[in-house]
Design an enzyme around this catalytic site. Structure first.
Site, short mmCIF file in Angstrom:
data_model
loop_
_atom_site.label_atom_id
_atom_site.label_comp_id
_atom_site.label_asym_id
_atom_site.label_seq_id
_atom_site.Cartn_x
_atom_site.Cartn_y
_atom_site.Cartn_z
N TYR A 6 0.86 -1.18 0.00
CA TYR A 6 0.00 0.00 0.00
C TYR A 6 0.90 1.23 0.00
O TYR A 6 1.91 1.27 0.72
CB TYR A 6 -0.87 0.03 1.26
CG TYR A 6 -1.64 1.33 1.43
CD1 TYR A 6 -2.92 1.47 0.92
CD2 TYR A 6 -1.04 2.43 2.05
CE1 TYR A 6 -3.60 2.67 1.04
CE2 TYR A 6 -1.72 3.64 2.17
CZ TYR A 6 -3.00 3.75 1.67
OH TYR A 6 -3.67 4.94 1.78
N GLU A 51 -3.29 7.67 -4.06
CA GLU A 51 -3.31 6.43 -3.29
C GLU A 51 -3.18 5.25 -4.25
O GLU A 51 -4.02 5.08 -5.13
CB GLU A 51 -4.61 6.31 -2.49
CG GLU A 51 -4.64 5.09 -1.59
CD GLU A 51 -5.96 4.95 -0.82
OE1 GLU A 51 -7.02 4.88 -1.45
OE2 GLU A 51 -5.88 4.91 0.42
#
Ligand code: GDP
Ligand code: MN
Length: 397
Positions: free
Chosen positions: A118, A206
């Site tokens: 992530y 993101e």
């Protein structure tokens, strides 16, 4: 302004961030053509078909599917385009899918667990600095990771006077447990990702997941990008990326009228001049036991035309059971605003069927109150802030 995954990836690619290649398609036919082109360019035989909507968690809702041949590409694209995609991040009604991204399959079969990470770049509002947030737990909901295994989330703060330094990018790669080629690739990825964020005036990038491929390449498989609206004038090439089909239609309409409007879930419509006063008004409604139906800043000119436009926007929401108008008259005198409210009300014929409470404070407030009280309309005046909120509660009870 929020972007689609395919648009975010275009921006990433333009700054040299490695991405999973893909082509956007509006229908099943285009999807097949896209798949053929990708096969010609990358040699991939398998493709992932990904719904393009402004919401995450698409995989869980059935909006990301693997196609192993062209027939499956056609079938899956046909299924996904036009579907109502419900994910943990959409409302209960879901979001209509208008287009899909046909992407090369970059996951290697046979591996037990793909190496997914992530990574996001965003503004840390506490320190006023940009930061990179990253984790070994990719492909999962980051909120869940934060709750259950917070020690697996790392951050790297960036000093604005020097920017992201190479040793910081190396620390990211190190903390993710990488070595060799993958370590170098990750360092490059992080540097390029930060440049993309910085140069595009984004407020969020993101990437979940970031993938380490079988040959140790690091690439962005997903991209959630938000560009700061206030900086859009510097990026004429991004302006066309706005997809208003993904936005709240009433907010879009209000925006075109120059009204600062945000739709909320409550039942008390608010019409206020000034963003700070609008926030305070919403707080007061809540304290008095109500729920604001919207945030609405009409700005500096609260004349009849403007008040009427604001009325029409607020009344598009069927949940609204009362409207609280809270105006501070400084340069705009209160009597002019009051006259505007009365004129707008009359102009609208019988469109207004709910009680209205008006609180005007400032220059000529007394004349304004008289105007409202003598109008003969279902409009109540209030002087004190609290009094206004209490009157709203009384009409709702
Ligand atoms: P999200 O669910 O909206 O976050 O969409 P993502 O783009 O993150 O995709 C969801 C999941 O689909 C990823 O976490 C991957 O596990 C899977 N996925 C994405 N791309 C590929 C691919 O090329 N091949 C395979 N087999 N799975 C993929
Ligand atoms: Mn994702």
């Amino acid at each position: 302004m929020n972007l689609h995954e395919y648009q975010g990836k275009e921006i990433l690619n333009s700054f040299g961030v490695r991405i999973q290649r893909g082509i956007v398609a509006q229908n099943a036919h285009e999807a097949v053509a896209a798949a053929k082109q990708l096969t010609a360019e990358t040699g991939t035989g398998w493709h992932v078909i990904k719904a393009q909507v402004h919401a995450g968690g698409r995989g869980k809702g059935g909006g990301v599917k693997l196609a192993k041949n062209l027939q499956e590409v056609e079938e899956i694209a046909g299924q996904i385009i036009g579907m109502n995609l419900i994910t943990p991040q959409t409302s209960a009604e879901g979001k209509k899918v208008h287009q899909v991204l046909v992407a090369e399959d970059v996951y290697y079969p046979g591996a037990n667990e793909p190496d997914e990470y992530y990574m996001s770049v965003l503004l840390n509002r506490t320190t006023g600095r940009n930061m990179i947030m990253y984790s070994t737990e990719g492909g999962m909901d980051i909120e869940t990771v934060a709750e259950e295994t917070p020690h697996l989330i790392f951050t790297e703060e960036i000093d604005p006077s020097v920017g992201l330094l190479p040793f910081q990018a190396r620390r990211v790669a190190f903390n993710l447990g990488l070595s060799g080629v993958a370590f170098k690739e990750m360092t490059k990825f992080v540097m390029a990702l930060y440049t993309a964020y910085d140069k595009s005036d984004a407020s969020l990038f993101e990437i979940n997941p970031v993938l380490k491929t079988s040959d140790d390449k690091i690439m962005a498989v997903d991209a959630k990008v938000t560009i700061d609206d206030n900086a859009l004038y510097r990026h004429k090439n991004y302006v066309d990326m706005r997809d208003i089909r993904e936005e709240n239609p009433v907010e879009v309409e209000a925006n075109e009228l120059g009204l600062n409007y945000v739709d909320l879930d409550g039942n008390v419509g608010c019409m206020v001049n000034g963003a700070g006063l609008a926030m305070a008004t919403m707080d007061l409604i809540k304290q008095a036991g109500g729920e604001p139906a919207n945030f609405l800043d009409v700005g500096g000119t609260a004349d009849a035309k403007r008040v009427e436009e604001a009325f029409r926007i607020i009344l598009k929401d069927d949940n609204v059971k009362a409207i609280l108008i809270n105006i501070f008259g400084g340069i705009v005198r209160c009597d002019r605003v009051a006259q505007g409210v009365v004129d707008a009300y009359k102009n609208m014929g019988d469109a207004i069927k709910i009680p209205i409470i008006v609180r005007l404070q400032g220059t000529n407030a007394d004349i304004a109150k008289e105007l409202i009280d003598n109008s003969g309309l279902d409009v109540q005046s209030a002087v004190q802030f609290q009094e206004a909120a209490d009157k709203v509660q009384a009409v709702l009870a």
